[in-house]
Design a protein around this motif. Structure first.
Motif, mmCIF file in Angstrom:
data_model
loop_
_atom_site.group_PDB
_atom_site.id
_atom_site.type_symbol
_atom_site.label_atom_id
_atom_site.label_comp_id
_atom_site.label_asym_id
_atom_site.label_seq_id
_atom_site.Cartn_x
_atom_site.Cartn_y
_atom_site.Cartn_z
ATOM 1 N N TYR A 45 18.808 -29.143 -28.395
ATOM 2 C CA TYR A 45 19.192 -27.872 -28.286
ATOM 3 C C TYR A 45 18.531 -27.281 -27.249
ATOM 4 N N ASP A 46 19.030 -26.370 -26.304
ATOM 5 C CA ASP A 46 18.244 -25.224 -25.344
ATOM 6 C C ASP A 46 17.744 -24.236 -26.224
ATOM 7 N N GLY A 49 20.394 -22.237 -28.210
ATOM 8 C CA GLY A 49 21.049 -22.878 -29.086
ATOM 9 C C GLY A 49 22.181 -23.735 -28.658
ATOM 10 N N HIS A 50 22.301 -23.801 -27.355
ATOM 11 C CA HIS A 50 23.533 -24.754 -26.755
ATOM 12 C C HIS A 50 23.197 -26.367 -26.974
ATOM 13 N N GLU A 51 24.246 -27.061 -27.488
ATOM 14 C CA GLU A 51 23.586 -28.295 -27.711
ATOM 15 C C GLU A 51 23.774 -29.073 -26.439
ATOM 16 N N TYR A 79 12.622 -27.355 -25.367
ATOM 17 C CA TYR A 79 13.837 -27.723 -25.945
ATOM 18 C C TYR A 79 13.790 -27.874 -27.575
ATOM 19 N N TYR A 81 14.803 -29.889 -31.111
ATOM 20 C CA TYR A 81 15.529 -31.008 -31.510
ATOM 21 C C TYR A 81 15.783 -30.882 -32.984
ATOM 22 N N THR A 91 14.039 -28.721 -37.669
ATOM 23 C CA THR A 91 14.011 -28.763 -36.225
ATOM 24 C C THR A 91 12.564 -28.668 -35.714
#
Length: 98
Positions: A45-46, A49-51, A79, A81, A91
């Motif tokens: 994810y950035d 929070g965008h995948e 990023y 993961y 995470t």
């Protein structure tokens, strides 16, 4: 990006290791341990929070696994993961340098 599907050691809890090397360009490895078999998902994810990329989305056996990640298409940046399996989630942060 091929996960190791056979455990390399007996299960020892649910863990997500820091990717190595970190920072990296363009390839790194992510290791994790599942304490029980189940549907497993690993994604990048950035920071918003965008995948960005789904690395694993399949049933996996208990044990330690390692996946090679090629981030050639990702720009320089930080990023996250995230590993999800059997109702558990962890995470970590990783840095791509170009």
């Amino acid at each position: 990006m091929q996960p190791v599907l056979k455990p390399t050691q007996p299960p020892n809890g649910f863990t997500l290791d820091q990717n190595y090397p970190n920072p990296f360009n363009p390839v790194t490895s992510i290791s994790f341990t599942l304490d029980k078999a189940g549907h497993t998902r690993l994604a990048i994810y950035d920071l918003l929070g965008h995948e960005i990329k789904e690395l694993i989305n399949q049933t996996m056996s208990a044990g330690t696994h390692r996946i090679r990640v090629d981030a050639e298409s990702l720009p320089t940046g930080v990023y996250l993961y995230q590993l999800q399996s059997a109702g558990q989630s962890m995470t970590k942060k990783m840095t791509v340098l170009k």
